[in-house]
Design a protein around this motif. Structure first.
Motif, PDB file in Angstrom:
ATOM      1  N   THR A  85       2.383 -12.779  -6.508  1.00 11.70           N
ATOM      2  CA  THR A  85       2.761 -11.650  -5.652  1.00 11.70           C
ATOM      3  C   THR A  85       1.482 -10.980  -5.182  1.00 11.70           C
ATOM      4  O   THR A  85       0.718 -10.456  -6.001  1.00 11.70           O
ATOM      5  N   LEU A  86       1.244 -11.026  -3.867  1.00  9.02           N
ATOM      6  CA  LEU A  86       0.057 -10.397  -3.314  1.00  9.02           C
ATOM      7  C   LEU A  86       0.390  -8.959  -2.926  1.00  9.02           C
ATOM      8  O   LEU A  86       1.353  -8.709  -2.199  1.00  9.02           O
ATOM      9  N   VAL A  87      -0.407  -8.025  -3.436  1.00 12.66           N
ATOM     10  CA  VAL A  87      -0.158  -6.598  -3.230  1.00 12.66           C
ATOM     11  C   VAL A  87      -1.244  -6.035  -2.327  1.00 12.66           C
ATOM     12  O   VAL A  87      -2.439  -6.090  -2.652  1.00 12.66           O
ATOM     13  N   ASN A  88      -0.852  -5.485  -1.190  1.00 10.54           N
ATOM     14  CA  ASN A  88      -1.805  -4.930  -0.228  1.00 10.54           C
ATOM     15  C   ASN A  88      -2.254  -3.543  -0.677  1.00 10.54           C
ATOM     16  O   ASN A  88      -1.439  -2.617  -0.786  1.00 10.54           O
ATOM     17  N   LEU A  89      -3.557  -3.386  -0.917  1.00  6.70           N
ATOM     18  CA  LEU A  89      -4.076  -2.132  -1.469  1.00  6.70           C
ATOM     19  C   LEU A  89      -4.994  -1.391  -0.501  1.00  6.70           C
ATOM     20  O   LEU A  89      -5.417  -0.279  -0.799  1.00  6.70           O
ATOM     21  N   GLY A  90      -5.304  -1.980   0.663  1.00  9.68           N
ATOM     22  CA  GLY A  90      -6.272  -1.352   1.545  1.00  9.68           C
ATOM     23  C   GLY A  90      -7.684  -1.598   1.048  1.00  9.68           C
ATOM     24  O   GLY A  90      -7.903  -2.299   0.059  1.00  9.68           O
ATOM     25  N   ALA A  91      -8.656  -0.988   1.715  1.00  6.02           N
ATOM     26  CA  ALA A  91     -10.058  -1.304   1.439  1.00  6.02           C
ATOM     27  C   ALA A  91     -10.772  -0.268   0.582  1.00  6.02           C
ATOM     28  O   ALA A  91     -11.987  -0.348   0.399  1.00  6.02           O
TER      29      ALA A  91
END
Length: 340
Positions: free
Chosen positions: A178-184
């Motif tokens: 599961t890829l979780v988008n966290l921002g930079a």
């Protein structure tokens, strides 16, 4: 910078004088919204790849080269950097190879000009106590299957590394994790790892060094350390622009390139001076993380800002093989001769 390359850059800058005022005006309106002598530079974040820009600003290299800087937005993702470049609100984008190759797929004006980091500077960082059976890259990747992996966002260089590693292990990251988008933002990523919202991070340096210094996690797989042989020597951190900007602002971009050359020479010089400026650049990073990062940064920084065919070829092959881009332009098409 080699004498021959300096001559090429001077010739490139002088070429603007051969353009008629009418043509220069047309190029400017099509490629840049900034006044002459000024460059707007948009970058993804304050990752280590963009440290040479900070050095050039702090040490006065841009000023020495007769260049003024306009806006310096941190845009968060490579897609936003590319969009700003296409709109003309920035003249140069600072991102990763994924960004310039994505731009080149739908914009024939995309041009790659500057090497900033010539190793893949994204690490896989795992939470404290994580363990894997076996030490091969395939075995370590299989241990990540079924977990939640934090990335900066879809289509990013961080997602690219996860996809590549899972492919090497015969897995599909879209199905087997599961890829979780966290921002930079590094602090948000570290918070997610600490709180257990993710089991691992695929994130740019210095996230791994910060995690280890804080006792949150540890660097598990590091391409820059040689853990992924297929990525060794890959061009990764870059600056890029569009042909319209190159035509309208040849002198300014030549000055930018010369300033970055001087920054890279600075990084290769006195390590203590590099450490001092890096501490100012990454002001939230603890001392032990900075100490660990300096020798890594010096190793992965190129000798000059010139884009080499070898580094480009490794990165190009990685992006095509991993399915990040359907096709990628040749080195000769994407990199102008003056910037090789």
């Amino acid at each position: 910078m080699s004498p021959s390359r300096r001559t090429l850059l001077k010739a490139f800058a002088a070429s603007s004088a051969l353009l008629s005022p009418t043509l220069l005006s047309a190029c400017s309106s099509a490629g840049s919204a900034t006044r002459g002598g000024t460059l707007n530079i948009g970058q993804i974040s304050d990752s280590v790849a963009f440290f040479p820009l900070f050095i050039a600003e702090k040490r006065g290299f841009f000023e020495d080269e007769g260049l003024s800087l306009g806006d310096r937005p941190r845009l968060g993702t490579g897609a936003k950097v590319a969009a700003a470049l296409k709109s003309g609100s920035i003249d140069i984008g600072a991102g990763v190879m994924t960004d310039v190759l994505n731009l080149a797929e739908n914009d024939s004006q995309a041009r790659l000009t500057t090497s900033l980091v010539t190793e893949y500077y994204v690490d896989i960082v795992v939470k404290k106590g994580f363990s894997a059976k076996g030490s091969s890259i395939e075995e370590k990747t299989r241990a990540l299957a079924g977990g939640k992996i934090g990335i900066t966002g879809p289509g990013s260089g961080t997602e690219a590394l996860v996809n590549h590693l899972f492919g090497l292990a015969g897995l599909d990251a879209r199905k087997d994790a599961t890829l979780v988008n966290l921002g930079a933002v590094s602090s948000a990523a570290l918070g997610a790892l600490k709180a257990g919202r993710v089991d691992a991070l695929a994130f740019f340096q210095p996230i791994g060094q910060q995690a280890e210094a804080a006792g949150i996690g540890e660097i598990y797989i590091s391409p820059a350390a040689g853990d992924v042989p297929s990525l060794s020597g890959a061009l990764h951190g870059v600056a890029f622009t569009r042909s319209g900007v190159l035509e309208a602002k040849s002198a300014e971009i030549a000055s930018f390139q010369s300033a970055i050359d001087r920054s890279l020479e600075f990084i290769a010089g006195d390590a203590s001076r590099v450490r001092d400026l890096l501490g100012e650049y990454l002001s939230s990073a603890p001392g032990p993380a900075l100490d660990a990062l300096v020798p890594i940064l010096r190793k992965e920084s190129p000798a000059s800002a010139a884009v080499t065919g070898k580094g480009y070829g490794i990165a190009r092959r990685f992006h095509v093989d991993s399915g990040l881009v359907a096709k990628a332009p040749s080195y000769e098409k994407l990199v102008p001769e003056s910037f090789r």
